[in-house]
Design a protein around this motif. Sequence first.
Motif, PDB file in Angstrom:
ATOM      1  N   GLU A   1      49.315  47.913  45.193  1.00 35.99           N
ATOM      2  CA  GLU A   1      48.062  47.918  45.955  1.00 35.99           C
ATOM      3  C   GLU A   1      46.858  48.091  45.040  1.00 35.99           C
ATOM      4  OE1 GLU A   1      48.319  50.516  49.299  1.00 35.99           O
ATOM      5  OE2 GLU A   1      46.516  49.702  50.242  1.00 35.99           O
ATOM      6  N   GLY A   2      47.042  48.791  43.915  1.00 36.39           N
ATOM      7  CA  GLY A   2      45.924  49.028  43.002  1.00 36.39           C
ATOM      8  C   GLY A   2      45.770  47.995  41.902  1.00 36.39           C
ATOM      9  N   THR A   3      46.572  46.939  41.915  1.00 34.99           N
ATOM     10  CA  THR A   3      46.513  45.955  40.818  1.00 34.99           C
ATOM     11  C   THR A   3      45.153  45.257  40.774  1.00 34.99           C
ATOM     12  OG1 THR A   3      48.910  45.617  40.913  1.00 34.99           O
ATOM     13  CG2 THR A   3      47.611  43.891  39.843  1.00 34.99           C
ATOM     14  N   LEU A   4      44.665  44.827  41.923  1.00 36.81           N
ATOM     15  CA  LEU A   4      43.349  44.165  41.979  1.00 36.81           C
ATOM     16  C   LEU A   4      42.272  45.187  42.329  1.00 36.81           C
ATOM     17  CD1 LEU A   4      44.274  40.934  43.979  1.00 36.81           C
ATOM     18  CD2 LEU A   4      43.860  41.117  41.513  1.00 36.81           C
ATOM     19  N   LYS A   5      41.070  44.878  41.887  1.00 37.19           N
ATOM     20  CA  LYS A   5      39.940  45.739  42.224  1.00 37.19           C
ATOM     21  C   LYS A   5      39.058  45.010  43.236  1.00 37.19           C
ATOM     22  CE  LYS A   5      36.446  48.621  40.066  1.00 37.19           C
ATOM     23  NZ  LYS A   5      35.624  48.836  38.874  1.00 37.19           N
ATOM     24  N   CYS A   6      39.123  45.448  44.483  1.00 37.59           N
ATOM     25  CA  CYS A   6      38.318  44.851  45.557  1.00 37.59           C
ATOM     26  C   CYS A   6      37.888  45.977  46.484  1.00 37.59           C
ATOM     27  CB  CYS A   6      39.134  43.851  46.371  1.00 37.59           C
ATOM     28  SG  CYS A   6      39.760  42.441  45.437  1.00 37.59           S
ATOM     29  N   GLU A   7      36.914  45.663  47.316  1.00 38.30           N
ATOM     30  CA  GLU A   7      36.446  46.670  48.277  1.00 38.30           C
ATOM     31  C   GLU A   7      37.500  46.966  49.345  1.00 38.30           C
ATOM     32  OE1 GLU A   7      33.293  48.311  48.500  1.00 38.30           O
ATOM     33  OE2 GLU A   7      33.145  47.626  46.416  1.00 38.30           O
ATOM     34  N   THR A   8      38.182  45.927  49.794  1.00 38.02           N
ATOM     35  CA  THR A   8      39.107  46.105  50.922  1.00 38.02           C
ATOM     36  C   THR A   8      40.478  45.509  50.615  1.00 38.02           C
ATOM     37  OG1 THR A   8      38.546  43.977  51.913  1.00 38.02           O
ATOM     38  CG2 THR A   8      37.183  45.870  52.555  1.00 38.02           C
ATOM     39  N   LEU A   9      41.460  45.959  51.385  1.00 37.71           N
ATOM     40  CA  LEU A   9      42.807  45.393  51.266  1.00 37.71           C
ATOM     41  C   LEU A   9      42.790  43.908  51.654  1.00 37.71           C
ATOM     42  CD1 LEU A   9      45.863  45.729  50.807  1.00 37.71           C
ATOM     43  CD2 LEU A   9      46.050  46.579  53.153  1.00 37.71           C
ATOM     44  N   THR A  10      41.993  43.577  52.644  1.00 34.80           N
ATOM     45  CA  THR A  10      41.894  42.172  53.073  1.00 34.80           C
ATOM     46  C   THR A  10      41.477  41.264  51.914  1.00 34.80           C
ATOM     47  OG1 THR A  10      41.303  42.916  55.280  1.00 34.80           O
ATOM     48  CG2 THR A  10      40.785  40.634  54.749  1.00 34.80           C
ATOM     49  N   GLU A  11      40.461  41.709  51.159  1.00 32.85           N
ATOM     50  CA  GLU A  11      40.021  40.899  49.999  1.00 32.85           C
ATOM     51  C   GLU A  11      41.142  40.745  48.977  1.00 32.85           C
ATOM     52  OE1 GLU A  11      36.085  41.942  48.228  1.00 32.85           O
ATOM     53  OE2 GLU A  11      35.958  43.246  49.994  1.00 32.85           O
ATOM     54  N   LYS A  12      41.856  41.829  48.739  1.00 36.24           N
ATOM     55  CA  LYS A  12      42.974  41.761  47.786  1.00 36.24           C
ATOM     56  C   LYS A  12      44.021  40.757  48.259  1.00 36.24           C
ATOM     57  CE  LYS A  12      42.517  46.560  46.278  1.00 36.24           C
ATOM     58  NZ  LYS A  12      43.094  47.904  46.221  1.00 36.24           N
ATOM     59  N   LEU A  13      44.367  40.848  49.550  1.00 41.70           N
ATOM     60  CA  LEU A  13      45.406  39.964  50.077  1.00 41.70           C
ATOM     61  C   LEU A  13      44.947  38.503  50.040  1.00 41.70           C
ATOM     62  CD1 LEU A  13      46.620  42.199  53.048  1.00 41.70           C
ATOM     63  CD2 LEU A  13      47.830  41.758  50.904  1.00 41.70           C
ATOM     64  N   ASP A  14      43.645  38.284  50.253  1.00 46.16           N
ATOM     65  CA  ASP A  14      43.120  36.908  50.175  1.00 46.16           C
ATOM     66  C   ASP A  14      43.331  36.338  48.774  1.00 46.16           C
ATOM     67  OD1 ASP A  14      42.320  36.940  52.802  1.00 46.16           O
ATOM     68  OD2 ASP A  14      40.200  37.374  52.387  1.00 46.16           O
ATOM     69  N   ILE A  15      42.967  37.126  47.752  1.00 47.48           N
ATOM     70  CA  ILE A  15      43.129  36.660  46.367  1.00 47.48           C
ATOM     71  C   ILE A  15      44.608  36.428  46.062  1.00 47.48           C
ATOM     72  CG2 ILE A  15      42.879  37.307  43.927  1.00 47.48           C
ATOM     73  CD1 ILE A  15      40.342  38.863  44.713  1.00 47.48           C
ATOM     74  N   MET A  16      45.441  37.356  46.505  1.00 49.40           N
ATOM     75  CA  MET A  16      46.875  37.209  46.249  1.00 49.40           C
ATOM     76  C   MET A  16      47.409  35.935  46.889  1.00 49.40           C
ATOM     77  SD  MET A  16      47.913  41.212  46.723  1.00 49.40           S
ATOM     78  CE  MET A  16      49.671  40.956  46.934  1.00 49.40           C
ATOM     79  N   GLU A  17      47.039  35.722  48.140  1.00 52.55           N
ATOM     80  CA  GLU A  17      47.546  34.548  48.850  1.00 52.55           C
ATOM     81  C   GLU A  17      47.093  33.253  48.186  1.00 52.55           C
ATOM     82  OE1 GLU A  17      48.736  34.527  53.408  1.00 52.55           O
ATOM     83  OE2 GLU A  17      46.574  34.452  53.107  1.00 52.55           O
ATOM     84  N   GLN A  18      45.830  33.238  47.753  1.00 55.16           N
ATOM     85  CA  GLN A  18      45.304  32.037  47.084  1.00 55.16           C
ATOM     86  C   GLN A  18      46.042  31.744  45.785  1.00 55.16           C
ATOM     87  OE1 GLN A  18      41.213  33.206  46.659  1.00 55.16           O
ATOM     88  NE2 GLN A  18      40.868  33.113  48.877  1.00 55.16           N
ATOM     89  N   ASN A  19      46.656  32.763  45.210  1.00 51.99           N
ATOM     90  CA  ASN A  19      47.312  32.591  43.905  1.00 51.99           C
ATOM     91  C   ASN A  19      48.843  32.679  43.981  1.00 51.99           C
ATOM     92  OD1 ASN A  19      45.068  32.447  41.681  1.00 51.99           O
ATOM     93  ND2 ASN A  19      44.365  33.920  43.205  1.00 51.99           N
TER      94      ASN A  19
END
Length: 305
Positions: free
Chosen positions: A49-67
Motif C-alpha cells: 500500500e505504501g509503494t506509491l506516493k499519492c493522496e488517496t488509495l484510489t489514485e494509487k489503484l488507478d496508477i497500478m491498473e494503468q501499469n
Amino acid sequence: MINRRDFLKTSLGCAALTTFAACTGKVGTESPKGLSFNSNAQLNISFQEGTLKCETLTEKLDIMEQNGITGLEVGGKGLINRVDELKSALNGRNIKISAICAGFDGFALSEEEATRNLCRDTMHEIITAAGQLGSVGVIIVPAFNRQQPVMPHTQETRDFLCQWFNELGTFAHEHGTTVMLEPLNRREAFYLRQVADAAQICRDINNPGVKCIGDFWHMTWEEASDMGAFISARDYLQHVHIASRKTRKMPGEDGEADNYVDGFRGLKLIGYDKFISFECGCNAEDRNATALAAVSLIRKQWEEA
Ligand code: MG
C-alpha cells in the motif's frame, strides 16, 4: 502457455540445463519430484500500500491498473475494520489483495504464554479479514531478534513451532486462506533465515493452511542460490517480496546488484503463479516514476530468466 521444448530452449541457461540433466539423468522427460518444466509460471506484480506516493488509495489503484500491477499487499493491523473499504476500492478493478503483511501483536516463540496467545488471537482476527478479502495468506515471522524472552533454538522449540502453526494453519484453512512463514536475514531473525528451512517446516506440519514466502532482500544475505531456494520451496511458496539488493530500495536503485534472473528461473521452474510484491523504500525523489521503472526492470529480467 508455452510447450516444454520452447520453455527449455528459451528459459534455461546451459548451466541450469546441465544441472537438471545431472539430477534426472535425462532431459526432456519427467522432472524431479514436484518440478514442472511445462511451466504455468506467470509474472504477477503486486505493490504494498505504501509503494506509491499519492493522496488517496484510489489514485494509487488507478496508477497500478494503468501499469498492469494486479496485486495490492496491505498491513494486517486494524485490517478487520478495513474489509468493506478495501472491497469497495477493488470492486470492478483488475487488482486483488495479494497478501497481508503481519500486523499482529505478541510473537509465536515467546517464553510467555500470554504473549503467544496475544499473537494467536490477533492473528485470528487478521486471518478472518484476509479470508474475507480473498488474500492468498497472512505473513508471519515466528520471532524477531529483538523479541524477548524467546524460546531457545532447539529441537523442542521446533516441535512446538510446528504444533503451534498447525493449529493456526487449520484456522486459516477454515477461513479460506493461509499463514505464510517469512524467513528473514540473520540481523532481523536468526531463528528462520532460509526459504528451504521455512518450506521444510511447512512439509513437516503438512497442513494446507501453512505456507511460506521468499523475500529477495533477505535472500541476498542468506541464500547461496536464489534459484535453489525457490526450487526447494516448490508448492509451499505462496508469495515473494522484492527490493533492491544492497539498500532495500526500489529494484534498480542499486544498479547491477539488482539482478533477479536466477531467482526468476527458479520461480519459472516451479510454475510459480502467485505474486511478486514490492516491499521496499525509495531513494529517488520521484517515488512513483522509480516504482514504475522497477516494474519494467522486473518484466525485462523475467523474460530473460
Ligand atoms: Mg519481506
